[in-house]
Design an enzyme around this catalytic site. Structure first.
Site, PDB file in Angstrom:
ATOM      1  N   SER A 232      34.124   4.123 -49.599  1.00  0.00           N
ATOM      2  CA  SER A 232      33.812   2.801 -49.104  1.00  0.00           C
ATOM      3  C   SER A 232      35.274   2.124 -48.815  1.00  0.00           C
ATOM      4  CB  SER A 232      33.398   2.056 -50.263  1.00  0.00           C
ATOM      5  OG  SER A 232      32.843   0.564 -49.795  1.00  0.00           O
TER       6      SER A 232
ATOM      7  N   HIS B 243      24.814   3.333 -51.024  1.00  0.00           N
ATOM      8  CA  HIS B 243      26.008   3.087 -51.013  1.00  0.00           C
ATOM      9  C   HIS B 243      26.656   4.039 -52.060  1.00  0.00           C
ATOM     10  CE1 HIS B 243      29.720   1.866 -49.249  1.00  0.00           C
ATOM     11  NE2 HIS B 243      30.100   1.069 -50.257  1.00  0.00           N
TER      12      HIS B 243
END
Length: 255
Positions: free
Chosen positions: A84, A234
């Site tokens: 991320s 994610h």
């Protein structure tokens, strides 16, 4: 500025960079397994964990932090892994210093600018009066008024610590992260591509890397491969740690 970090194992160096609201501790399990074959550096990026809390939070600043960290610790041509926000730091570092990176792994993020999605999380944390929190259950109850996902709540609560005086505080520099949120969402760019071995790993249930993004990713990372971990969101390292570890080991060991 010296970034807080942990060192595990011996061998070729592997640097792991966490995402927004994360810390190096989030990667302890993956790092411990990789340390069987490599020397793993689990790093707290600025304004997170036990690294310095300072007013600036941009990818240029985080790239400079990483470059200083590598030089200070005599680390040369590491394998660079980022998730991320950490993936964007890793990408920007590889584009800025392509001769200093051996291999690049980017987990569930692309180089493009993103529209957002953490606004409710910021609202929840910023509205919590930590001086009135008596225990973690108080903090959890407050976060549940804003956030539906139990996984996200428990992830955020890992950032809650207690001082010697009994006052709770966030490990992250929350006001600065909020002020620089648009910088965190911003795109990664470079004057020339990184032509080293590169692996992008995305969660099958995550919207962060779309099929339509791949041509733009290839412009910056022409040797990039893409692997999808089905069923993962994610936070691939939390949702599918065994599958992720297998992918990392295979890619890092390949010629």
């Amino acid at each position: 500025m010296e970034l807080h970090h942990k060192i595990l194992g011996h061998g070729d160096p592997v640097i792991i960079l966490h995402g927004l609201f994360g810390t190096s501790d989030n990667w302890q399990t993956i790092g411990r397994h990789l340390s069987e074959d490599y020397q793993v550096f689990l790093v707290d990026q600025r304004n997170h964990g036990r690294s310095p809390h300072i007013p600036e939070h941009t990818y240029e600043a985080m790239v400079n932090d990483l470059d200083h960290f590598l030089d200070f610790n005599w680390i040369h041509h590491p394998f660079l892994i980022g998730h991320s926000m950490g993936g964007k730091t890793a990408m920007q570092y590889a584009l800025t210093h392509p001769d200093k990176v051996s291999k690049l792994v980017v987990i569930d993020i692309g180089p493009k600018a993103y529209a957002g999605g953490h606004e409710r999380i910021f609202e929840a944390m910023l509205s919590l009066d930590l001086t009135q929190v008596k225990d973690r259950e108080d903090a959890e109850a407050h976060l549940r008024q804003y956030i539906d996902s139990n996984g996200v709540i428990q992830f955020l609560l890992k950032n809650l610590s207690r001082t010697k005086d009994g006052i709770y505080q966030w490990k992250m520099n929350l006001p600065v992260l909020h002020d620089h949120y648009q910088d965190i969402l911003g795109e990664v760019s470079g004057e020339r591509p990184f032509e080293g071995p590169t692996l992008f790993i995305r969660g099958g249930e995550s919207p962060y890397i779309l099929d339509d993004d791949w041509s733009d990713i290839h412009d910056y990372f022409p040797l990039a491969q893409l692997v999808t971990v089905e069923g993962a969101g994610h936070w691939v390292h939390a949702d599918a740690p065994k599958e992720l570890l297998q992918l990392l080991r295979h890619f890092l060991a390949s010629p």
